[in-house]
Scaffold this active site. Structure first.
Site, PDB file in Angstrom:
ATOM      1  N   TRP A   1      23.142  -7.093   7.140  1.00 53.74           N
ATOM      2  CA  TRP A   1      23.071  -5.546   5.769  1.00 53.74           C
ATOM      3  C   TRP A   1      22.672  -4.727   6.974  1.00 53.74           C
ATOM      4  O   TRP A   1      21.336  -4.634   7.761  1.00 53.74           O
ATOM      5  CB  TRP A   1      21.705  -6.531   4.728  1.00 53.74           C
TER       6      TRP A   1
ATOM      7  N   GLU B   1      26.038  -8.297   2.558  1.00 55.40           N
ATOM      8  CA  GLU B   1      24.572  -7.985   1.913  1.00 55.40           C
ATOM      9  C   GLU B   1      24.193  -6.310   0.976  1.00 55.40           C
ATOM     10  O   GLU B   1      23.955  -5.512   1.970  1.00 55.40           O
ATOM     11  CB  GLU B   1      23.225  -8.377   2.237  1.00 55.40           C
TER      12      GLU B   1
ATOM     13  N   LYS C   1      22.562  -3.587  -2.066  1.00 56.21           N
ATOM     14  CA  LYS C   1      21.828  -3.361  -2.493  1.00 56.21           C
ATOM     15  C   LYS C   1      21.310  -2.135  -3.363  1.00 56.21           C
ATOM     16  O   LYS C   1      22.436  -0.918  -2.683  1.00 56.21           O
ATOM     17  CB  LYS C   1      20.186  -3.390  -1.347  1.00 56.21           C
TER      18      LYS C   1
ATOM     19  N   ASP D   1      21.185 -10.510  -2.838  1.00 48.62           N
ATOM     20  CA  ASP D   1      19.332 -10.492  -2.442  1.00 48.62           C
ATOM     21  C   ASP D   1      19.168 -10.847  -3.889  1.00 48.62           C
ATOM     22  O   ASP D   1      19.025  -9.554  -4.773  1.00 48.62           O
ATOM     23  CB  ASP D   1      19.449  -9.776  -1.753  1.00 48.62           C
TER      24      ASP D   1
ATOM     25  N   HIS E   1      17.334  -7.319  -4.871  1.00 47.42           N
ATOM     26  CA  HIS E   1      18.628  -5.968  -4.867  1.00 47.42           C
ATOM     27  C   HIS E   1      18.947  -5.445  -6.216  1.00 47.42           C
ATOM     28  O   HIS E   1      20.249  -4.706  -5.790  1.00 47.42           O
ATOM     29  CB  HIS E   1      19.015  -5.939  -3.718  1.00 47.42           C
TER      30      HIS E   1
ATOM     31  N   HIS F   1      19.811 -15.086  -1.631  1.00 41.10           N
ATOM     32  CA  HIS F   1      18.537 -14.541  -0.842  1.00 41.10           C
ATOM     33  C   HIS F   1      17.648 -14.108  -1.683  1.00 41.10           C
ATOM     34  O   HIS F   1      17.540 -13.647  -2.852  1.00 41.10           O
ATOM     35  CB  HIS F   1      18.881 -12.924   0.432  1.00 41.10           C
TER      36      HIS F   1
ATOM     37  N   ASP G   1      11.724  -3.910  -5.288  1.00 36.41           N
ATOM     38  CA  ASP G   1      12.116  -4.784  -3.822  1.00 36.41           C
ATOM     39  C   ASP G   1      11.125  -5.296  -3.527  1.00 36.41           C
ATOM     40  O   ASP G   1      11.025  -5.191  -1.836  1.00 36.41           O
ATOM     41  CB  ASP G   1      13.355  -4.554  -3.535  1.00 36.41           C
TER      42      ASP G   1
ATOM     43  N   ASP H   1       9.678  -8.112  -2.037  1.00 36.47           N
ATOM     44  CA  ASP H   1      10.040  -9.538  -2.084  1.00 36.47           C
ATOM     45  C   ASP H   1       8.718 -10.249  -1.701  1.00 36.47           C
ATOM     46  O   ASP H   1       7.988 -10.375  -0.791  1.00 36.47           O
ATOM     47  CB  ASP H   1      10.089  -9.178  -0.212  1.00 36.47           C
TER      48      ASP H   1
ATOM     49  N   ASP I   1      14.410 -15.069   1.248  1.00 38.39           N
ATOM     50  CA  ASP I   1      14.423 -13.668   1.477  1.00 38.39           C
ATOM     51  C   ASP I   1      13.108 -13.140   0.951  1.00 38.39           C
ATOM     52  O   ASP I   1      12.920 -11.865   0.040  1.00 38.39           O
ATOM     53  CB  ASP I   1      15.650 -12.830   1.559  1.00 38.39           C
TER      54      ASP I   1
HETATM   55  C1  RNT Z   1      16.552  -5.762   2.935  1.00 38.27           C
HETATM   56  C2  RNT Z   1      17.669  -6.823   2.583  1.00 38.27           C
HETATM   57  C3  RNT Z   1      17.774  -8.272   3.873  1.00 38.27           C
HETATM   58  C4  RNT Z   1      16.057  -7.902   4.410  1.00 38.27           C
HETATM   59  C5  RNT Z   1      15.920  -9.011   5.858  1.00 38.27           C
HETATM   60  C6  RNT Z   1      15.223  -9.249   6.878  1.00 38.27           C
HETATM   61  O1  RNT Z   1      16.693  -5.291   1.622  1.00 38.27           O
HETATM   62  O2  RNT Z   1      16.967  -7.757   2.079  1.00 38.27           O
HETATM   63  O3  RNT Z   1      18.042  -9.313   3.749  1.00 38.27           O
HETATM   64  O4  RNT Z   1      15.393  -8.733   3.421  1.00 38.27           O
HETATM   65  O5  RNT Z   1      17.188  -9.511   6.683  1.00 38.27           O
HETATM   66 ZN    ZN Z   2      17.889 -10.097   1.607  1.00 40.04          ZN
END
Ligand code: RNT
Ligand code: ZN
Length: 417
Positions: A185, A224, A226, A257, A260, A284, A292, A294, A324
């Site tokens: 990513w 990956e 986003k 993810d 994303h 993820h 996003d 997290d 993630d």
């Molecule tokens: C970032 C991505 C990525 C990170 C990690 C730390 O938006 O989700 O995967 O969260 O690589």
């Molecule tokens: Zn991610």
């Protein structure tokens, strides 16, 4: 928890599910084969061990809860503590910045397998297979563009980094006798209105082609995309269209993810679409709140739907289950345990769905019956099966893990300055 209560509840659950043709014993053995890839970066808010610089690249960990891991030793202890409270056996997903650099600065274009030797040994000793990630963020050369940078010098720096990471991943895979899944990513994008989009994407494609040119047998690549990152709101080079097309054309694993996508878009709905065109998926699993963000994974509808779609597609062995999220506002070991157990509960509930029966109703056009059964399944005693899973794996049942984490906080993490 009194074990006899779990046993009694399980017996009842077993009978209730059997009435739908579901064998909870075989579901339990499927759960034993369901391995999460735990992300090392929840333990220290994505800091890593390379430098004490800021987290950049459009991602942000919020919160300042005391006790985060400050070195490899602490991080390994924390991961093992979390793992001792999660049933089953799980992998660990490392980022390049978590290497063992022996107190020296090793730049990203200099990293080698030897910097991960202690991790590989640790993995063997602790029955933990490793996955890997190249790291394009938090570096003086990160800027807004890395693999898509029009400056050949910077682009080549990141190409070299990523090539080296693939070789490290291959070493990990070889050592563990099981492919290491390496995620790529990059944050590349633009903060404001920009016009060179085709150029950036062409450069990213060319960089990827160069990176993936070397065939390695003990690792698998996943890519990956986003929607946007903080400070890079207006344009993302590695958008979903870009990576979906790249993965489909080049037979690469696509990473989904769950944080994303646009807020009303369903990541779960991607599963059956893209699995017709890409070999495998990496997840993820995260939880976006408004963006996003997290947040820690919980057993919410989008996560439930994601795992159900995988099971319904018969794709259990075509998916790698990474987590993630990075919440620095609560006990970080608690965050691992909540998120991992929540992902397992979603998978368990998905496996306990009477798929054949519901699908038969659907094919026959009996749509009321479909809806009724899906509603009924929500309140079936799946939790008794999860409790049994915990007992069988010798880990705390129900909220018993809270006290264990409190104790670890008192004796270990609260002592960290
Ligand atoms: C970032 C991505 C990525 C990170 C990690 C730390 O938006 O989700 O995967 O969260 O690589
Ligand atoms: Zn991610």
């Amino acid at each position: 928890m009194k074990e006899h209560l779990v046993n009694e509840a399980y017996k009842i659950a077993q009978e209730r599910y059997a009435a739908y043709g579901i064998d909870t014993e075989s579901v339990l053995s499927q759960m034993q084969d369901f391995h999460l890839s735990m992300h090392c970066w929840q333990a220290d808010d994505v800091a890593g061990f390379e430098s004490a610089g800021d987290l950049t690249g459009g991602i942000q960990a919020t919160g300042n809860y005391p006790g985060k891991a400050r070195n490899i030793d602490e991080l390994q202890k924390d991961i093992l503590k979390a793992k001792s409270l999660i049933p089953g056996t799980h992998r660990l997903n490392l980022h390049e910045i978590y290497g063992d650099f022996g107190g020296k600065f090793v730049d990203r274009d200099q990293v080698e397998p030897k910097h991960f030797k202690t991790w590989i040994d640790w993995g063997k000793e602790n029955n933990t297979k490793l996955d890997f990630n190249s790291t394009s963020f938090s570096h003086p050369k990160s800027g807004n563009l890395s693999l898509a940078n029009p400056d050949k010098g910077i682009r080549d720096f990141w190409i070299e980094h990523t090539k080296r990471c693939r070789i490290i991943a291959d070493e990990m895979g070889k050592a563990q006798g099981d492919p290491c899944i390496m995620n790529l990513w990059v944050h590349d994008g633009c903060k404001d209105v920009s016009v060179n989009h085709y150029t950036y994407r062409k450069l990213l494609k060319e960089s990827l082609d160069e990176i993936f040119a070397q065939k390695l047998d003990n690792m698998k690549d996943c890519i990956e995309g986003k929607v946007f990152g903080i400070g890079l709101e207006s344009f993302t080079v590695g958008s979903h269209d870009f990576y979906t097309a790249y993965a489909a054309k080049n037979n690469k694993i696509l990473t989904i993810d769950t944080g994303h996508y646009h807020p009303t878009e369903s990541p779960a709905d991607k599963v059956s679409a893209v699995l017709n065109f890409v070999p495998e998926l990496m997840l993820h699993v995260s939880r976006p709140v408004r963006w996003d963000s997290d947040h820690v994974t919980i057993m919410d509808d989008p996560t439930m739907e994601l795992f159900s779609e995988i099971v319904r597609a018969g794709a259990l062995n075509r998916v790698h289950y990474g987590l993630d999220y990075f919440d620095g506002a609560i006990n970080r070991i608690g965050a691992y345990v909540i998120g991992s157990r929540a992902a397992q509960k979603c998978m368990l509930r998905a496996l306990l769905e009477p798929q054949q029966l519901i699908s038969k109703y659907e094919i026959e056009g009996k749509n009321f019956q479909v809806l009724a059964l899906l509603e009924e399944m929500k309140a079936m005693p799946w939790n008794a099966v999860y409790d049994m899973f915990c007992i069988q794996n010798n880990v705390p049942v129900g909220d018993e893990f809270i006290a264990e984490i409190e104790n670890y906080e008192t004796t270990v993490t609260s002592k960290r300055a």
